[in-house]
Enzyme design. Structure first.
Site, PDB file in Angstrom:
ATOM      1  N   ASP A 290     -34.186  45.998  53.320  1.00 45.80           N
ATOM      2  CA  ASP A 290     -32.859  45.693  52.696  1.00 45.80           C
ATOM      3  C   ASP A 290     -31.768  46.935  52.896  1.00 45.80           C
ATOM      4  OD1 ASP A 290     -34.119  43.451  51.568  1.00 45.80           O
ATOM      5  OD2 ASP A 290     -34.717  44.462  49.951  1.00 45.80           O
TER       6      ASP A 290
ATOM      7  N   GLU B   8     -29.533  34.517  50.172  1.00 43.17           N
ATOM      8  CA  GLU B   8     -29.374  35.722  49.182  1.00 43.17           C
ATOM      9  C   GLU B   8     -29.059  37.135  50.013  1.00 43.17           C
ATOM     10  OE1 GLU B   8     -33.467  36.737  47.974  1.00 43.17           O
ATOM     11  OE2 GLU B   8     -33.930  37.209  49.922  1.00 43.17           O
TER      12      GLU B   8
HETATM   13  O1  FUB Z   1     -36.509  43.330  48.915  1.00 48.89           O
HETATM   14  C1  FUB Z   1     -36.556  42.574  47.670  1.00 48.89           C
HETATM   15  C2  FUB Z   1     -35.651  41.358  47.859  1.00 48.89           C
HETATM   16  O2  FUB Z   1     -36.278  40.632  49.046  1.00 48.89           O
HETATM   17  C3  FUB Z   1     -34.115  41.699  48.228  1.00 48.89           C
HETATM   18  O3  FUB Z   1     -33.558  41.756  47.042  1.00 48.89           O
HETATM   19  C4  FUB Z   1     -33.911  40.280  49.029  1.00 48.89           C
HETATM   20  O4  FUB Z   1     -32.779  40.420  49.812  1.00 48.89           O
HETATM   21  C5  FUB Z   1     -35.182  40.139  50.085  1.00 48.89           C
HETATM   22  O5  FUB Z   1     -34.834  41.016  51.126  1.00 48.89           O
END
Ligand code: FUB
Length: 526
Positions: free
Chosen positions: A244, A412
């Site tokens: 991320d 997301e």
């Molecule tokens: O890394 C944890 C979660 O997985 C992130 O918040 C999302 O965007 C995905 O990458």
């Protein structure tokens, strides 16, 4: 006869008199290191060690001299310092044009760990000792290769990869010399390192190939401009697992990446914790600034900890604002908050201030500052994406967040940036790959004339990686645009991810070209 022709004849005559031949000078390469450089672990070091195989690949226009000394350390106060070895004395006399420094593995042993504070200084002095030779050689520092030992007192990758490799990179960065990432070369090939430390002939061949490819790509030391063109390998952080990436360029001229952290051994996304920050000023050398925040430092956080997911950071009036998603309750779904920690520094001393009231219970904050100074906050998850204004104080909403309209198959991981007067919202989707029926995320983008939309959906700009999640950020640095994202190429596991970067290009109409993922086929190569 023209003056130019006369001069040529004069120069040719001088060369004959002085015996200078037109034959091209051989390039003299010196490699210093420990038992790995000496070829221990191969059947016949004279032909099988990586320096021997490199010499074979390079051919007659190069002379490769290898000065490996078993058990030696970079540390002057280590249990067997390379500094006092006969190999070092000979290396200094070898009249090199290029020096490869390949130490560090033995520095990971228990008895040497107490001197780690001195590692960067000692490595810098090792570099200088060669730079000061009359031949002024080009120095290339190699990170130590991955090792697979499990004895906590001995050589193990928890120390080689996580401590010594970053320190080696830091020394190279300080000295502005090149660094070659050798740690990733065998990290997924324990079978080529049968005794857990020394590569066999096949492992040594992979090391030699990497050095050869680098020398062919860069016969001369790359200039600052070229290093920006070149970039470090993907993934560019290999000593720990990270995901991320949110990239920003701050006022000190460095590019900073705020990443989440997949803990090793893997325990799944629920246990993600301990954010690190990385920075660079040339896209080759990356500095790990270390841990900046963990769940134990969040007073309002869930008592079980973990769940420190994709963060972002913003800068305003001398303060850095670090935004991180974290639940306040055991039941995570309805209790996600966007926490805030602040610091006067970009990569240290963050203190949790609280969380932003009134934000819908979703993850993945993204903070975008427009040219007029107005700051926007976005978050989302499970198909919903929200955006709203932040007040000048950066820690309160200025009105309710609203749903972003016009996105297709949003999952997301929102990121908003601006280019040529257009706003771009990028995000991962909910893709299921027909070939294997498994979920992967591709990244899509939409454009708008306003930071809060409505958005016009445009298409995919990052195809799926080898990972079930995707998450990215886009930033301009020294005149180039870059896309940061993560993949699983070092581990092959969705819960041990690694951050990557590639160039991003726009078309004339402002649309984005699909990002070419370097090293995408890393897994397939083996
Ligand atoms: O890394 C944890 C979660 O997985 C992130 O918040 C999302 O965007 C995905 O990458």
């Amino acid at each position: 006869m023209k003056l130019k022709n006369l001069l040529c004849i004069a120069v040719a005559a001088m060369m004959t008199v002085t015996g200078v031949s037109a034959k091209k000078k051989q390039t003299r390469i010196t490699i210093i290191g420990d038992s790995i450089t000496a070829g221990i672990g191969t059947e016949n070091p004279e032909t099988d060690s990586y320096p021997a195989q490199l010499a074979e690949m390079l051919g007659k226009s190069y002379v490769v001299n290898s000065f490996g000394s078993s058990g030696t350390t970079m540390l002057k106060r280590g249990d067997s310092p390379y500094w006092i070895s006969g190999a070092y004395a000979k290396a200094l006399e070898s009249e090199p044009d290029i020096v490869f420094i390949a130490l560090g593995t033995n520095d990971s042993k228990r008895q040497n760990r107490r001197y780690w504070e001195e590692y960067v200084k000692d490595a810098c002095e090792m570099i200088i000792s060669f730079q000061e030779l009359p031949t002024s050689p080009r120095v290339i520092v190699m990170t130590p290769i991955a090792s697979f030992g499990t004895d906590p007192n001995g050589i193990s990758d928890s120390y080689v990869g996580r401590i010594v490799a970053p320190k080696t990179i830091e020394a190279a960065d300080r000295m502005r010399v090149e660094v070659l990432d050798m740690h990733s070369v065998l990290v997924r090939r324990p079978d080529l390192v049968p005794d857990t430390v020394h590569p066999n002939r096949e492992g040594a061949a992979k090391m030699a190939q990497k050095m050869y490819d680098y020398l062919m790509d860069y016969p001369q030391k790359p200039s600052e401009k070229m290093t920006i063109d070149a970039m470090a390998n993907n993934p560019f952080i290999t000593h720990m697992y990270t995901a991320d990436p949110s990239a920003h360029v701050w006022e000190d001229g460095r590019l900073y990446v705020y990443a989440s952290h997949d803990l090793f051994p893997p325990r799944g996304c629920d246990f993600m914790d301990r954010y690190h920050v990385f920075s660079t000023d040339n896209m080759i050398h990356w500095v790990d600034h270390g841990e900046i925040l963990n769940s134990g430092q969040v007073p309002w956080g869930r008592r079980e900890g973990g769940y420190m997911w994709a963060p972002d950071c913003a800068y305003k009036d001398g303060t850095y604002y670090f935004y991180f998603p974290h639940p306040s309750g055991t039941n995570t779904g309805p209790t996600w908050k966007i926490g805030i920690a602040t610091s006067k520094e970009p990569a240290a001393n963050f203190k949790v201030q609280g969380y932003i009231e009134g934000v819908p219970s979703f993850i993945d904050p993204c903070v975008f500052m427009d040219d007029d100074g107005q700051v926007y906050l976005y978050n989302g998850g499970g198909g919903k994406c929200y955006g709203g204004k932040l007040k000048d104080n950066m820690i309160e909403l200025d009105g309710p967040m609203v749903a972003m309209e016009g996105l297709y198959d949003f999952h997301e991981g929102t990121w908003v940036h601006k280019y040529n007067g257009n706003y771009y919202l990028t995000y991962p989707d909910n893709y299921i790959k027909p070939e294997d029926g498994k979920g992967y995320n591709r990244m899509h983008y939409a454009m708008s004339k306003s930071p809060l939309g409505p958005w016009e959906y445009k298409g995919i700009m990052l195809e799926e990686t080898d990972c079930d999640t995707s998450h990215g950020s886009i930033v301009e640095y020294k005149g180039q645009w870059y896309m940061f994202y993560h993949n699983c190429s070092l581990s092959g596991r969705g819960n041990l991810r690694s951050i990557c970067v590639d160039r991003l290009y726009y078309n004339e109409d402002g649309t984005i070209q699909i990002v070419e993922q370097r090293n995408r086929s890393f897994l397939e190569r083996f």
